[in-house]
Structure formats: structure tokens, C-alpha cells
Enzyme design. Sequence first.
Site, PDB file in Angstrom:
ATOM      1  CB  ALA A   1      -0.657  -0.077   1.298  1.00  0.00           C
ATOM      2  CB  ILE A   2       3.718   2.060  -2.535  1.00  0.00           C
ATOM      3  CG1 ILE A   2       4.478   0.794  -2.101  1.00  0.00           C
ATOM      4  CG2 ILE A   2       4.771   3.125  -2.313  1.00  0.00           C
ATOM      5  CD1 ILE A   2       5.494   0.663  -1.139  1.00  0.00           C
TER       6      ILE A   2
ATOM      7  CB  CYS B   1      -3.156   2.546  -8.313  1.00  0.00           C
ATOM      8  SG  CYS B   1      -2.393   2.285  -6.857  1.00  0.00           S
TER       9      CYS B   1
ATOM     10  CG  ASN C   1      -1.873  -2.359 -10.854  1.00  0.00           C
ATOM     11  OD1 ASN C   1      -1.349  -2.535  -9.673  1.00  0.00           O
ATOM     12  ND2 ASN C   1      -1.784  -1.044 -11.343  1.00  0.00           N
TER      13      ASN C   1
HETATM   14  C1  FMN Z   1       5.591  -2.197  -4.227  1.00  0.00           C
HETATM   15  C2  FMN Z   1       4.971  -2.083  -5.518  1.00  0.00           C
HETATM   16  C3  FMN Z   1       4.578  -0.859  -6.101  1.00  0.00           C
HETATM   17  C4  FMN Z   1       3.879  -0.837  -7.073  1.00  0.00           C
HETATM   18  N1  FMN Z   1       3.853   0.527  -7.876  1.00  0.00           N
HETATM   19  C5  FMN Z   1       2.923   0.527  -9.152  1.00  0.00           C
HETATM   20  C6  FMN Z   1       2.854   1.792  -9.736  1.00  0.00           C
HETATM   21  O1  FMN Z   1       3.587   2.926  -9.205  1.00  0.00           O
HETATM   22  N2  FMN Z   1       2.170   1.957 -10.963  1.00  0.00           N
HETATM   23  C7  FMN Z   1       1.720   0.751 -11.249  1.00  0.00           C
HETATM   24  O2  FMN Z   1       0.964   0.894 -12.531  1.00  0.00           O
HETATM   25  N3  FMN Z   1       1.808  -0.498 -10.697  1.00  0.00           N
HETATM   26  C8  FMN Z   1       2.579  -0.536  -9.823  1.00  0.00           C
HETATM   27  N4  FMN Z   1       2.791  -1.760  -9.028  1.00  0.00           N
HETATM   28  C9  FMN Z   1       1.904  -3.069  -9.684  1.00  0.00           C
HETATM   29  C10 FMN Z   1       3.185  -3.694 -10.390  1.00  0.00           C
HETATM   30  O3  FMN Z   1       3.618  -2.893 -11.381  1.00  0.00           O
HETATM   31  C11 FMN Z   1       2.439  -5.111 -11.002  1.00  0.00           C
HETATM   32  O4  FMN Z   1       1.306  -4.641 -11.837  1.00  0.00           O
HETATM   33  C12 FMN Z   1       1.702  -6.129  -9.899  1.00  0.00           C
HETATM   34  O5  FMN Z   1       2.891  -6.179  -8.938  1.00  0.00           O
HETATM   35  C13 FMN Z   1       1.576  -7.410 -10.619  1.00  0.00           C
HETATM   36  O6  FMN Z   1       3.130  -8.020 -10.893  1.00  0.00           O
HETATM   37  P1  FMN Z   1       3.892  -8.921 -10.111  1.00  0.00           P
HETATM   38  O7  FMN Z   1       2.903 -10.174  -9.461  1.00  0.00           O
HETATM   39  O8  FMN Z   1       5.138  -9.266 -10.935  1.00  0.00           O
HETATM   40  O9  FMN Z   1       4.528  -8.217  -8.852  1.00  0.00           O
HETATM   41  C14 FMN Z   1       3.249  -1.757  -7.966  1.00  0.00           C
HETATM   42  C15 FMN Z   1       3.469  -3.256  -7.223  1.00  0.00           C
HETATM   43  C16 FMN Z   1       4.250  -3.304  -6.118  1.00  0.00           C
HETATM   44  C17 FMN Z   1       4.554  -4.730  -5.517  1.00  0.00           C
END
Ligand code: FMN
Length: 315
Positions: free
Chosen positions: A81-82, A141, A204
Site C-alpha cells: 500500500a505504497i 491502482c 495490476n
Molecule cells: C511495491 C509495488 C509498487 C507498485 N507501484 C506501481 C505503480 O506505481 N504503478 C503501477 O502501475 N503499478 C504498480 N505496481 C504494480 C506492479 O507494476 C504489477 O502490476 C503488480 O505487482 C503485479 O506484478 P507482479 O506480481 O510481478 O508483482 C506496484 C507493485 C508493487 C509490488
Amino acid sequence: MTTESSSVSAPSVSTAVQVGSLALKNPILTASGTFGYGLEFAPYGDLKSLGGIIVKGLSLKPRLGNPMPRLAETPCGMLNAIGLQNIGVEAFLQDKLPALPHQDVPIIANLYACDADEFAALGGILARAEGIAAIEVNVSCPNVASGGILFGQDPTQAARVTEAVKKQAGNTPVWVKLTPNVSDIAAVARAVEKAGADALCCINTLPGMAVDLERRTPRLANVIGGLSGPAIKPVALRCVWEVARAVKIPVIGVGGITSARDVLEFILAGATAVQVGTANFMRPDAAFAMAAALPAAMQALRIASLDELRGTLKV
Ligand SMILES: Cc1cc2nc3c(=O)[nH]c(=O)nc-3n(C[C@H](O)[C@H](O)[C@H](O)COP(=O)(O)O)c2cc1C
């Protein structure tokens, strides 16, 4: 760790892919928010060996994000939950982008805003910047109190944001990142394609929560956060498959990818490229290692190009 380039390790295999007008040397991109502004990961591999780098979501003004704790580990992934903490678009363009090897690896700017006008303004600023290869619009998001998720959940709103950014983007490709938190992701995908998107990114995070039994408190100060990592891979694969069948524009798969085989699974389901997210937290060289391992994984499948595999899932 290896940073060997794909062409050196397996000359008979081509890892190149084409996302609309953008040519990538391999399909492996880094997912926004999990790879900082790119430079933080330079000690772990050769940034130029990646297909592309998607940077932390940018807003017009800097954002502090949500109160801590805002990360929690879960059995098969992670909750965050950044709250879209970032340095703001101007600081990114001044301090970060010039230091990135943008001549040799496409840099994709992920952007977030609270209304269509702000999305358009940000899109315009980024499209005019030297060294931005594409814009990824985050309409999905789940961690911001107002706005965010609504755009991505409503086909009309998602299309409106896409149109607004496209108008300002000139020749810079506009990718739209979709949320899985809808009953019909294909409907949103079709609306966004019609509005002019050049590619779609799926997915996402999914809303989730974790609790501390002894303290009787939530593990995140925000209570609810976005679930990512291997736990969501089946959801992401399903979304990629549904969206790829619904649209003609390229689909970029993201969600729980941790190996070169995962990359190939997403391509089989219809993705043109993929993004590596939470795996970067597990191993900071994860994306580099996958890029290096991809040619051998392709050879094991007896394919010479990713076009041979894309969307060939037998159902
Ligand atoms: C810590 C963190 C920060 C994220 N920040 C963003 C962001 O700023 N913009 C966005 O579109 N997705 C953001 N995401 C989502 C990721 O880009 C991705 O869509 C999501 O984590 C699923 O992929 P994964 O399972 O490989 O992590 C964030 C994910 C994490 C874990």
C-alpha cells in the site's frame, strides 16, 4: 547472476518482439513500482540487457505515499500500500532520466493522475521528453483513496482517460494498464482499444489484507493493500488470455512472473511482452536472469522466435 546478452548465448534463437511501433530486444520489461527509477538496479545486471524499463509511477507533483508499514509478505506473494509515492515528473525528467541508458534500452514512464485533464497534462510532458519510448497509463491502482480504481473499472472512464492522453502523446505509444478487479476485463480492454491505446498491460494488483493475530492489528497501516507475486499469476494469465482474444493491439502480461518459463506461458496465452514485478524484491537480478535464460527456454520448446508461440494455446 549472468548478464550475458541473449544473442551471444544462443544465436539461433531470436528473442526480439514488436510492441506496436516499439521494437524490443527481448520481451522482458520491469513492472512499475518494483524497479525504482531503474538506476537502483544497475549493480545487479546490465540494464541494457532488458527489453525495457518501466519506472515507478509518476504524478504531476511529488507524493509522499501512505503511512508505514506499507509492505507485508504473504505466503505466495506480497501486499503493498505504497500509495504511489514518487518524486514527481519534473524531478524524474531532470535527475533520473538523463542518467538512464535510454539510447540502448527503452524507458517507459508509468503515470498516475486523479482526473483526465491531469492525465493528459502528464502525458504531454512525458511525450515531449527526450528518451521516453512509451507511456504506461495506470488506471488501476487500488491504493489511493479517490479516483484510481474507478477509471479502470468503468469502460467509459478508462476510454476517456486513454483519449485524453493520446491527444497529448503525439507519436509516443500509449499503453494502458488494466485492473483485474472487474467482472469483464475484455469490455474495458475493448473500450480502451477503441479510444486509441497502442497496447494493454494486464494486470495490476488485487486488493487483499493481512492481520497480526497477537497484536490484533492489520499488517498494513492502510489495512488493505495490493496483492502481487506468484499468488496472482493464474489471475494474470486468465486476464491476458481474455484480453488478447478481445483486442487486436498487443497485450503485455504482468503478475507473478518469476522464471523464463513463466514468460513463455504468458506468451502462449497471447502476450507480446511481459513485466517482472515482485520477483525483483525476491531477487534483485531476477529480470536480468530471466532475459539471460530465455533463449535456452525457447530452445527447450524448439521455437526460434516468440511469434511462433504467441497465442497458440490449444483450448
Ligand atoms: C511495491 C509495488 C509498487 C507498485 N507501484 C506501481 C505503480 O506505481 N504503478 C503501477 O502501475 N503499478 C504498480 N505496481 C504494480 C506492479 O507494476 C504489477 O502490476 C503488480 O505487482 C503485479 O506484478 P507482479 O506480481 O510481478 O508483482 C506496484 C507493485 C508493487 C509490488
